[in-house]
Design an enzyme around this catalytic site. Sequence first.
Site, PDB file in Angstrom:
ATOM      1  CG  ASP A  48       7.472  -8.614   4.884  1.00 25.24           C
ATOM      2  OD1 ASP A  48       7.492  -9.080   6.042  1.00 25.24           O
ATOM      3  OD2 ASP A  48       8.419  -8.746   4.075  1.00 25.24           O
ATOM      4  CG  ASP A  88      12.960  -7.718   8.196  1.00 23.19           C
ATOM      5  OD1 ASP A  88      13.222  -6.575   8.607  1.00 23.19           O
ATOM      6  OD2 ASP A  88      12.865  -8.703   8.933  1.00 23.19           O
TER       7      ASP A  88
HETATM    8 MG   LIG Z   1      10.213  -9.705   3.859  1.00 23.09          MG
END
Ligand SMILES: [Mg+2]
Length: 185
Positions: A9, A11
Amino acid sequence: MAPPCLFLDRDGVVNVEIGYLHKIPEVQWMPGITSLIRTARAHGMKVAIVTNQAGIARGMYTEDQFHELMVWMRAELDREQADVDAVYYCAHHPVHGVGEYKRECDERKPGPGMLLKGERELGIDLATSILVGDRCSDLAAGHAAGIEKVFLIRGTEEAGCGEPHTAIESLAEVERWIAERYQKV
Ligand SMILES: [Mg+2]
């Protein structure tokens, strides 16, 4: 044999989660991210970033701004020999999207679409791939795509997640896990 992939992922995993990041000066790298990517590559893994970009759907920034930021981030990672093979993103949101961006999309996590695209485009084996996220929707996307080993960085999801996962405090734990289980190439 098809290689495994390290799905990250963005962020909260590659960079610190600040909410709708879209400006270069606001990027703070997560500790250990370049070392993790280098180790994954050294053990024969492909590396891909998979990121929901509801900020585009909401009209907070444009796809061009997103691409500009990713070009910069990938160049910074390259300089540390921590290059990624692909970046997949979903710019849609079923409720808060504006105009063409308002729609259901199976690429939006918890849907598996971005991971399945990675399987097709990178020629990887999902069953032996791993995913690192900071939200329950990351874990759900991983499981929906048939990825067994999913890691959750503690912090963002205060209540924890129902999906089975390995909770971690730092990316170094994932790095160790990879070094113990995959052959160096
Ligand atoms: Mg995230």
